[in-house]
Write a protein that holds these residues in place. Structure first.
Motif, PDB file in Angstrom:
ATOM      1  N   GLY A 198      13.218  67.901   8.542  1.00  0.00           N
ATOM      2  CA  GLY A 198      14.176  68.488   9.473  1.00  0.00           C
ATOM      3  C   GLY A 198      14.405  69.960   9.225  1.00  0.00           C
ATOM      4  O   GLY A 198      15.473  70.476   9.548  1.00  0.00           O
ATOM      5  N   ASP A 199      13.393  70.635   8.629  1.00  0.00           N
ATOM      6  CA  ASP A 199      13.478  72.084   8.465  1.00  0.00           C
ATOM      7  C   ASP A 199      14.599  72.528   7.536  1.00  0.00           C
ATOM      8  O   ASP A 199      15.143  73.608   7.659  1.00  0.00           O
ATOM      9  CB  ASP A 199      13.673  72.755   9.836  1.00  0.00           C
ATOM     10  CG  ASP A 199      12.566  73.779  10.087  1.00  0.00           C
ATOM     11  OD1 ASP A 199      11.625  73.797   9.277  1.00  0.00           O
ATOM     12  OD2 ASP A 199      12.656  74.529  11.070  1.00  0.00           O
ATOM     13  N   VAL A 200      14.960  71.668   6.612  1.00  0.00           N
ATOM     14  CA  VAL A 200      16.024  72.000   5.660  1.00  0.00           C
ATOM     15  C   VAL A 200      15.372  72.358   4.326  1.00  0.00           C
ATOM     16  O   VAL A 200      14.425  71.707   3.897  1.00  0.00           O
ATOM     17  CB  VAL A 200      16.976  70.801   5.474  1.00  0.00           C
ATOM     18  CG1 VAL A 200      18.024  71.115   4.417  1.00  0.00           C
ATOM     19  CG2 VAL A 200      17.628  70.445   6.791  1.00  0.00           C
ATOM     20  N   GLU A 201      15.882  73.422   3.718  1.00  0.00           N
ATOM     21  CA  GLU A 201      15.411  73.771   2.382  1.00  0.00           C
ATOM     22  C   GLU A 201      16.584  73.746   1.420  1.00  0.00           C
ATOM     23  O   GLU A 201      17.655  74.262   1.729  1.00  0.00           O
ATOM     24  CB  GLU A 201      14.801  75.182   2.378  1.00  0.00           C
ATOM     25  CG  GLU A 201      13.423  75.241   2.970  1.00  0.00           C
ATOM     26  CD  GLU A 201      12.826  76.631   2.815  1.00  0.00           C
ATOM     27  OE1 GLU A 201      13.573  77.576   2.522  1.00  0.00           O
ATOM     28  OE2 GLU A 201      11.599  76.746   2.986  1.00  0.00           O
ATOM     29  N   ALA A 243      11.479  71.684   0.278  1.00  0.00           N
ATOM     30  CA  ALA A 243      11.589  71.493   1.719  1.00  0.00           C
ATOM     31  C   ALA A 243      11.896  70.032   2.012  1.00  0.00           C
ATOM     32  O   ALA A 243      11.219  69.127   1.531  1.00  0.00           O
ATOM     33  CB  ALA A 243      10.292  71.910   2.399  1.00  0.00           C
TER      34      ALA A 243
END
Ligand SMILES: [Zn+2]
Ligand SMILES: [Zn+2]
Length: 68
Positions: free
Chosen positions: A25-28, A22
């Protein structure tokens, strides 16, 4: 049904075992365990240490027996 994810190490989208990271900024981002091992990830290296070069469905089955 497993979610298809793209490994950023090799660019392939499949359901092989992944290390999901993770980012802010909510990016995976996801790596195949074997691709991430090549990239030097200590966690993936640990998980594959006894796997004997398994990949794909065989690796997934192996990891499930270990409860990962
Ligand atoms: Zn990969
Ligand atoms: Zn990893």
């Amino acid at each position: 049904m497993d979610l298809l994810r793209t490994c950023i190490g090799c660019g392939q989208a499949d359901t092989d075992p992944r290390h999901v990271i993770a980012l802010p900024g909510d990016v995976e981002v996801t790596w195949h365990l074997d691709c991430h091992k090549i990239a030097g990830c200590p966690s993936c290296t640990d998980q594959l240490v006894d796997a004997g070069g398994l990949t794909g469905a065989e690796l997934r089955a192996y990891l499930q027996t270990k409860g990962i």
